[in-house]
Design an enzyme around this catalytic site. Structure first.
Site, short mmCIF file in Angstrom:
data_model
loop_
_atom_site.label_atom_id
_atom_site.label_comp_id
_atom_site.label_asym_id
_atom_site.label_seq_id
_atom_site.Cartn_x
_atom_site.Cartn_y
_atom_site.Cartn_z
N HIS A 40 0.84 -1.21 0.00
CA HIS A 40 0.00 0.00 0.00
C HIS A 40 0.87 1.25 0.00
O HIS A 40 0.65 2.17 -0.80
CB HIS A 40 -0.92 -0.01 1.23
CG HIS A 40 -1.54 1.33 1.50
ND1 HIS A 40 -2.63 1.81 0.80
CD2 HIS A 40 -1.18 2.32 2.35
CE1 HIS A 40 -2.92 3.03 1.23
NE2 HIS A 40 -2.07 3.36 2.16
N HIS A 48 1.44 4.98 -2.72
CA HIS A 48 1.76 6.39 -2.44
C HIS A 48 3.03 6.92 -3.09
O HIS A 48 3.12 8.12 -3.36
CB HIS A 48 1.90 6.60 -0.93
CG HIS A 48 0.60 6.51 -0.19
ND1 HIS A 48 -0.49 7.29 -0.49
CD2 HIS A 48 0.23 5.73 0.86
CE1 HIS A 48 -1.48 6.99 0.34
NE2 HIS A 48 -1.07 6.04 1.17
N GLU A 77 -5.27 9.54 0.32
CA GLU A 77 -5.73 8.16 0.34
C GLU A 77 -6.80 7.86 -0.72
O GLU A 77 -6.72 6.86 -1.41
CB GLU A 77 -6.29 7.80 1.72
CG GLU A 77 -5.27 7.79 2.85
CD GLU A 77 -4.21 6.69 2.72
OE1 GLU A 77 -4.29 5.85 1.80
OE2 GLU A 77 -3.28 6.70 3.53
N SER A 118 -3.96 0.89 -4.39
CA SER A 118 -3.38 -0.36 -3.89
C SER A 118 -4.48 -1.40 -3.63
O SER A 118 -4.21 -2.45 -3.07
CB SER A 118 -2.57 -0.11 -2.62
OG SER A 118 -3.36 0.52 -1.63
FE LIG Z 1 -1.95 5.26 2.99
#
Ligand SMILES: [Fe+2]
Length: 264
Positions: A119, A124, A164, A183
């Site tokens: 993730h 990111h 996010e 993700s």
């Molecule tokens: Fe995150």
């Protein structure tokens, strides 16, 4: 309490990922790479090209830093599975992106609540090569680090609906830049095309006042007009916006009352 523990980082900065973890990473990459090609924004995709993540093994932290540091001054910082708000903001304020060095198990291949290495890195790090996104995240960390604890929940919503779970317009198309979406295969598809999901133009007051849950597909997403809008946001007096939102109060949640105990 987390069922996961971050793996040790040795004195050379290396993590001893196992063969099974390499295989899980490979399978996660295979599944997500084709999805992000059609669903992620251009800034994410060019960042992913720059990162040039290995497919057949879990990357080491130094490989990611070799790209991030000269590009936007960011680095990844290995942390325990769960860290405090204080530590989180402190790291972001110093352009260090916290990355827990554990990988999800096969049993949780499709879904896990805790942010794992896949993730953090796949979701990111590609966006952290973008100067506007990187600047916004840095300013966000500085504000959060200095904020009164009672106002941090408002800042958490801003992070949630941008870093996010953010969407962005690209020409006449809707694209994803949020790492929580990119993700997750189910969420990558749902965010752009699921029926009954709200997709609203980004509005700072609305975002700060919208409750969310971490353990469901999101019922609402906010859409930037472009990634540059994050840079414009970082130039606002965001703490004044937070204080206004705190006075205005939260909007009613878009999920049922019995689920309310998970709300933030
Ligand atoms: Fe995150």
């Amino acid at each position: 309490m987390s069922q996961y523990h971050s793996k040790a980082v040795d004195e050379d900065g290396l993590v001893a990922w196992s063969r099974e973890e390499d295989a899980i990473w490979h399978d996660l990459m295979e599944r997500q790479l084709s999805l992000v090609q059609t669903h992620a924004c251009q800034e994410y995709l060019s960042g992913l090209t720059r990162l040039n993540l290995p497919r057949d093994r879990v990357p080491q932290l130094a490989e990611i830093n070799q790209v991030l540091l000269p590009t936007t001054g960011w680095q990844v910082e290995p942390v325990a599975a769960l860290i405090s708000f204080d530590r989180f903001f402190q790291l972001l304020a110093h352009r260090r992106f916290p990355v827990a060095t554990f990988l999800r198990s096969r049993a949780e291949f499709d879904y896990l609540q805790e942010p794992d290495f896949f993730h953090e890195v796949f979701g990111h790090c590609a966006m952290l090569t973008n100067p506007n996104f990187a600047h916004f995240t840095h300013v966000y960390g500085q504000l959060g680090h200095a904020a009164k604890p009672e106002l941090r929940a408002y800042l958490a919503r801003l992070y949630w609906f941008t870093v996010e779970f953010g969407l962005v317009n690209e020409g006449d198309q809707l694209k994803v830049y949020g790492g929580g979406i990119l993700s997750s295969p189910g969420e990558t598809q749902a965010a752009l095309s699921a029926m009954g999901v709200q997709r609203e133009a980004f509005n700072i007051n609305r975002v700060l006042r919208t409750p969310y849950r971490i353990d469901i597909m999101q019922p609402i997403y906010f859409v930037l007009r472009d990634i540059d809008q994050l840079y414009q946001l970082s130039k606002l007096d965001l703490m004044a916006e937070v204080e206004r939102a705190a006075l205005d109060g939260l909007y009613p949640p878009l999920f049922s009352a019995k689920e309310f105990d998970h709300v933030q």
